[in-house]
Scaffold this motif. Structure first.
Motif, short mmCIF file in Angstrom:
data_model
loop_
_atom_site.label_atom_id
_atom_site.label_comp_id
_atom_site.label_asym_id
_atom_site.label_seq_id
_atom_site.Cartn_x
_atom_site.Cartn_y
_atom_site.Cartn_z
N ASP A 1 0.89 -1.40 -0.15
CA ASP A 1 0.20 -0.18 0.05
C ASP A 1 0.71 1.14 0.00
OD1 ASP A 1 0.69 0.77 2.78
OD2 ASP A 1 -0.54 -0.78 3.47
N PRO A 2 0.31 2.51 -0.42
CA PRO A 2 1.27 3.67 -0.52
C PRO A 2 2.11 3.72 0.73
CG PRO A 2 -0.73 4.03 -1.14
CD PRO A 2 -1.20 2.55 -0.65
N ALA A 3 1.38 3.76 2.15
CA ALA A 3 2.50 4.26 3.10
C ALA A 3 3.69 3.01 3.09
CB ALA A 3 1.43 4.04 4.46
N ALA A 4 3.61 1.89 3.26
CA ALA A 4 4.37 0.76 3.16
C ALA A 4 5.42 0.96 2.00
CB ALA A 4 3.81 -0.56 3.22
N ALA A 5 4.82 1.24 0.97
CA ALA A 5 5.75 1.59 -0.25
C ALA A 5 6.62 2.55 -0.12
CB ALA A 5 5.07 1.73 -1.41
N PHE A 6 6.07 3.72 0.49
CA PHE A 6 7.12 4.92 0.76
C PHE A 6 8.02 4.67 1.49
CE2 PHE A 6 3.16 7.66 -0.48
CZ PHE A 6 3.07 7.50 -1.85
N ARG A 7 7.73 3.96 2.77
CA ARG A 7 8.76 3.70 3.77
C ARG A 7 9.91 2.61 3.28
NH1 ARG A 7 3.86 3.31 7.18
NH2 ARG A 7 3.70 1.11 6.69
N GLU A 8 9.31 1.55 2.43
CA GLU A 8 10.52 0.87 1.69
C GLU A 8 11.29 1.59 0.84
OE1 GLU A 8 9.93 -3.41 -0.03
OE2 GLU A 8 9.42 -2.18 -1.41
N TYR A 9 10.81 2.38 0.05
CA TYR A 9 11.54 3.36 -0.84
C TYR A 9 12.78 4.11 0.12
CZ TYR A 9 12.95 6.88 -4.35
OH TYR A 9 13.80 7.40 -5.05
N THR A 10 12.11 4.86 1.07
CA THR A 10 13.07 5.71 2.03
C THR A 10 14.06 4.97 2.64
OG1 THR A 10 11.16 7.04 2.21
CG2 THR A 10 13.02 7.34 3.73
N ASP A 11 13.77 3.58 2.96
CA ASP A 11 14.80 2.93 3.78
C ASP A 11 15.69 2.28 2.55
OD1 ASP A 11 13.46 2.89 5.99
OD2 ASP A 11 12.55 0.72 5.60
N ALA A 12 15.39 2.10 1.27
CA ALA A 12 16.27 1.76 0.17
C ALA A 12 17.20 2.75 0.03
CB ALA A 12 15.59 1.27 -0.96
N LEU A 13 16.84 4.05 -0.13
CA LEU A 13 17.34 5.28 -0.56
C LEU A 13 18.35 5.53 0.42
CD1 LEU A 13 17.55 8.07 -2.02
CD2 LEU A 13 15.83 8.93 -0.34
N THR A 14 18.18 5.40 1.85
CA THR A 14 19.10 5.94 2.78
C THR A 14 20.14 4.39 3.38
OG1 THR A 14 17.63 5.52 4.57
CG2 THR A 14 17.90 7.59 3.59
N GLU A 15 19.99 3.52 2.67
CA GLU A 15 20.71 2.27 3.22
C GLU A 15 22.06 2.27 2.88
OE1 GLU A 15 20.39 -2.71 2.76
OE2 GLU A 15 19.44 -1.40 1.53
N GLY A 16 23.04 2.14 3.64
CA GLY A 16 24.33 2.06 3.26
C GLY A 16 25.12 3.49 3.58
N SER A 17 24.40 4.33 3.95
CA SER A 17 24.97 5.84 4.34
C SER A 17 25.23 5.67 5.84
CB SER A 17 24.21 6.90 4.05
OG SER A 17 23.83 7.19 2.27
N VAL A 18 26.23 6.41 6.13
CA VAL A 18 26.65 6.44 7.65
C VAL A 18 26.23 7.78 8.11
CG1 VAL A 18 28.86 5.19 7.32
CG2 VAL A 18 28.90 7.71 7.02
N ILE A 19 25.87 8.81 7.32
CA ILE A 19 25.06 10.07 7.74
C ILE A 19 24.17 10.19 6.76
CG2 ILE A 19 25.27 12.27 8.17
CD1 ILE A 19 28.06 12.06 9.16
N THR A 20 22.82 10.39 7.23
CA THR A 20 21.45 10.59 6.12
C THR A 20 20.55 11.67 7.02
OG1 THR A 20 20.06 8.99 7.15
CG2 THR A 20 21.65 8.31 5.59
N THR A 21 20.26 12.58 6.13
CA THR A 21 18.89 13.18 6.80
C THR A 21 17.92 13.08 5.83
OG1 THR A 21 19.62 15.44 5.77
CG2 THR A 21 20.66 15.10 7.73
N VAL A 22 16.49 13.01 6.25
CA VAL A 22 15.30 12.94 5.49
C VAL A 22 14.43 13.87 5.95
CG1 VAL A 22 13.77 11.30 4.41
CG2 VAL A 22 15.86 10.43 5.03
N SER A 23 14.04 14.72 5.23
CA SER A 23 12.55 15.35 5.25
C SER A 23 11.60 15.16 4.48
CB SER A 23 12.87 17.04 5.21
OG SER A 23 13.98 17.36 5.93
#
Length: 231
Positions: free
Chosen positions: A137-159
């Motif tokens: 569903d949209p909420a779960a798909a957005f969370r999965e995308y954001t997790d993949a976007l920031t995976e592997g970085s030692v420092i991240t910010t997400v707004s």
């Protein structure tokens, strides 16, 4: 190595897991800062204070009343950019996304599913448009995308801001990603599209070396409202 993740949610309190994906380089077809080093600091997470008695809605998640009919353009902004490119993948049932192209940027077809288009700008700026089926569903798909976007970085910010489009759920993401030596800034527009056969997630990802001149203007055009078509 210790990683730091700072999640800034401007609409609701949500904890975002960290991770990273780097956009591929664009292939020029049309012609018209030093990176900051990240220091190792203890892990911290910042979110807006939550009301324990109230569950805030996910930013940009709106009710989808019905699945659109196929073979129609279901969304077109009132003001179209003068230069646009169409992102599409090999799946004949997948929607297309027609996004604006900043002046002086090159554009080409994507490098294969789910990448539907690549764009390359000046000062190290680049963008990709991906279109991928999702069972979520949209909420779960957005969370999965954001997790993949920031995976592997030692420092991240997400707004995270609402980014719904033509009745489809959507979000706008922005922040920085760092591997500990180099830092990039990014902006994303993600839209959950319920096509006739199954759902898809369209994502426009724009990134540049931290402090690259002209990034805000280019990212605003690329992640602005875009046309969605069903085949």
């Amino acid at each position: 190595m210790i990683r730091t993740s700072v999640a800034v949610l401007l609409v609701c309190a949500t904890v975002v897991a960290a991770g990273c994906t780097r956009a591929g380089d664009g292939v020029p077809t049309v012609a018209s800062s030093e990176l900051s080093a990240a220091s190792e600091v203890p892990t911290t997470t910042e979110t807006a204070p939550a009301d324990p008695g109230q569950q805030d809605p996910e930013p940009g998640v709106v009710p989808t009343t019905q699945r659109p009919a196929p073979a129609v353009s279901v969304c077109a902004p009132a003001d179209l950019p003068p230069v646009r490119t169409v992102a599409q993948i090999s799946d004949p049932a997948a929607p297309t996304a027609t996004v604006g192209v900043p002046q002086g940027w090159s554009m080409s077809a994507g490098g294969g599913d789910p990448e539907g288009a690549r764009l390359q700008g000046v000062a190290g700026m680049s963008a990709t448009v991906t279109i991928a089926p999702t069972p979520l569903d949209p909420a779960a798909a957005f969370r999965e995308y954001t997790d993949a976007l920031t995976e592997g970085s030692v420092i991240t910010t997400v707004s995270i801001l609402p980014g719904d489009l033509c009745g489809f759920s959507g979000q706008r993401l922005m922040g920085i990603l760092s591997d500990g030596t180099q830092t990039v800034q990014y902006e994303d527009r993600i839209v959950h599209v319920p096509a006739p056969a199954r759902d898809y997630l369209i994502a426009v990802h724009v990134e540049a070396p931290s402090g690259a001149p002209g990034f805000e203007e280019a990212a605003a055009l690329l992640t602005g409202d875009f046309e969605v078509g069903l085949r």
